[in-house]
Write an enzyme that holds these catalytic residues in place. Structure first.
Site, PDB file in Angstrom:
ATOM      1  N   ILE A  12     -15.820  11.002  15.802  1.00  0.00           N
ATOM      2  CA  ILE A  12     -16.585  10.951  17.044  1.00  0.00           C
ATOM      3  C   ILE A  12     -16.797  12.346  17.613  1.00  0.00           C
ATOM      4  CG2 ILE A  12     -16.658  10.031  19.392  1.00  0.00           C
ATOM      5  CD1 ILE A  12     -16.983   7.958  17.138  1.00  0.00           C
ATOM      6  N   CYS A 148     -16.491   1.201  19.869  1.00  0.00           N
ATOM      7  CA  CYS A 148     -17.753   0.868  19.211  1.00  0.00           C
ATOM      8  C   CYS A 148     -18.091  -0.612  19.350  1.00  0.00           C
ATOM      9  CB  CYS A 148     -17.701   1.277  17.738  1.00  0.00           C
ATOM     10  SG  CYS A 148     -16.266   0.649  16.826  1.00  0.00           S
ATOM     11  N   GLY A 202     -12.577  -8.716  23.838  1.00  0.00           N
ATOM     12  CA  GLY A 202     -13.020  -9.482  24.989  1.00  0.00           C
ATOM     13  C   GLY A 202     -12.585  -8.867  26.307  1.00  0.00           C
ATOM     14  N   HIS A 227     -19.483  -2.894  11.523  1.00  0.00           N
ATOM     15  CA  HIS A 227     -18.941  -4.187  11.915  1.00  0.00           C
ATOM     16  C   HIS A 227     -20.101  -5.162  12.070  1.00  0.00           C
ATOM     17  CE1 HIS A 227     -15.401  -1.832  13.018  1.00  0.00           C
ATOM     18  NE2 HIS A 227     -16.103  -1.174  13.920  1.00  0.00           N
ATOM     19  N   GLN A 308     -19.979   1.965  13.483  1.00  0.00           N
ATOM     20  CA  GLN A 308     -18.818   2.351  14.266  1.00  0.00           C
ATOM     21  C   GLN A 308     -18.697   3.854  14.478  1.00  0.00           C
ATOM     22  OE1 GLN A 308     -18.689   1.345  11.097  1.00  0.00           O
ATOM     23  NE2 GLN A 308     -17.537   2.904  10.004  1.00  0.00           N
TER      24      GLN A 308
END
Length: 343
Positions: A12, A148, A202, A227, A308
């Site tokens: 990143i 991500c 979540g 993903h 990602q």
């Protein structure tokens, strides 16, 4: 101009540093690390994207280490910060180190900082996604750009929620086993379930969108690019599939992908990015497969993919503008997208 340092030049960090260089209202003052891991040597080479950028060491041990590996090191990051030459640090260091950096370096010197998805939730008062809650980061000293997976869910869910309202949602995540250079994670020949239900994704989305009722389940599979999320959302309004497609199409960082055009797998989307000559084959958008968007009896279904390594990069740029109150949400997103050539 805002002076930016990126601390931690890994997957990143190197991408966000390159993104900062492409903006016209901020300056990449320096990068910082402790070793050559993460491609540091490559990006600083003559043809590397960060060639000519000042390299600092994150600490004294890192300075000794980098110099022993043949790098020219300008000094230690603390010296640069204490000299008043840094306005904000994008901290892309591992979890735990980022917290120590905040407590020992950024806070004492009054420097703003942006942390990444792996950081402790308590590290910053705002879990940030540009589309979903840009305004909450305005004027803040510390912000955490969410992971991500959380970024992709925040983008797609906010697009649908803002248009129609979401009563509740369930997302099933198929996660990649590791990034391409993370060979220490494989090879594996297994599907690994995340046995905590809901998975952390979540609650992470709820940190961005606190009113959203969402549950997530996840498994990890032996792939390296992307993903995949399978989402079910019960809507507050009875809408058509075209209206949901229009909502996605209107989200500036969601890309509609058509399987019937040949892009029917993550591998083929990867090849599309290669053929478009995207740097590193990156796809900063969340990619929704158009054919999967379905609405039945007020429930919307879709499948999207997440690159990602790239999806959080533009969020880091927008976080800087929010923290310094440089632009409103729409202007910042537009400026970032144009600079990074996000369609």
């Amino acid at each position: 101009m805002v002076n930016v340092v990126v601390n931690g030049i890994g997957t990143i960090g190197k991408r966000t540093a390159e993104a900062v260089k492409k903006q016209d209202d901020m300056t990449l003052r320096a990068i910082s690390d402790v070793s050559q891991n993460g491609g540091l040597r490559t990006v600083l080479k003559e043809k590397g994207a960060l060639h000519g950028t000042d390299l600092y060491a994150s600490n004294e041990d890192g300075k000794e280490n980098l110099e022993s590996q043949g790098f020219h090191v300008e000094g230690v990051l603390e010296e640069l910060i204490e000299a008043g030459e840094v306005d904000v640090v994008i901290d892309a260091t591992p979890p735990g180190i980022d917290k120590a950096n905040k407590e020992n370096l950024y806070e004492p010197n009054g420097v703003k900082a942006i942390f990444q998805g792996g950081a402790d939730p308590e590290i910053a008062p705002v879990a940030f996604n540009a589309d979903a809650n840009y305004e909450k980061a305005e004027g803040k000293d510390f912000v955490k750009v969410v992971s991500c997976n959380t970024t992709s869910l925040s983008r797609t869910m906010s697009a649908v929620d803002e248009a129609f309202g979401v009563e509740d949602a369930v997302a099933n995540l198929v996660r990649r086993g590791g990034d391409i250079p993370q060979d220490g994670r494989g090879p594996i020949n297994s599907t690994i379930p995340v046995t905590e239900v809901p998975s952390h994704h979540g609650p992470d989305v709820q940190a961005v969108m606190p009113d959203l009722d969402i549950k997530t389940l996840a498994v990890k599979v032996p792939v390296t690019y992307g993903h995949v999320h399978m989402v079910t959302a019960n809507l507050e309004e009875d809408v058509s599939e075209q209206e949901v497609l229009d909502a996605f199409d209107g989200q500036p960082r969601v890309r509609l992908i058509e399987a019937e055009d040949g892009y029917d797998s993550t591998g083929k989307v990867h090849e599309m990015m290669r053929d478009l000559e995207r740097p590193r084959s990156d796809m900063p958008e969340a990619g929704v497969w158009k054919e999967t968007v379905t609405v039945e009896d007020g429930t919307a279904y879709w499948i999207h993919m997440v690159h990602q390594e790239a999806i959080v990069v533009p969020e880091n740029i927008d976080a800087i503008r929010a923290m310094f109150e440089m632009e409103d949400k729409q202007t910042s997103i537009q400026k970032t997208n144009e600079a990074l050539e996000i369609e």
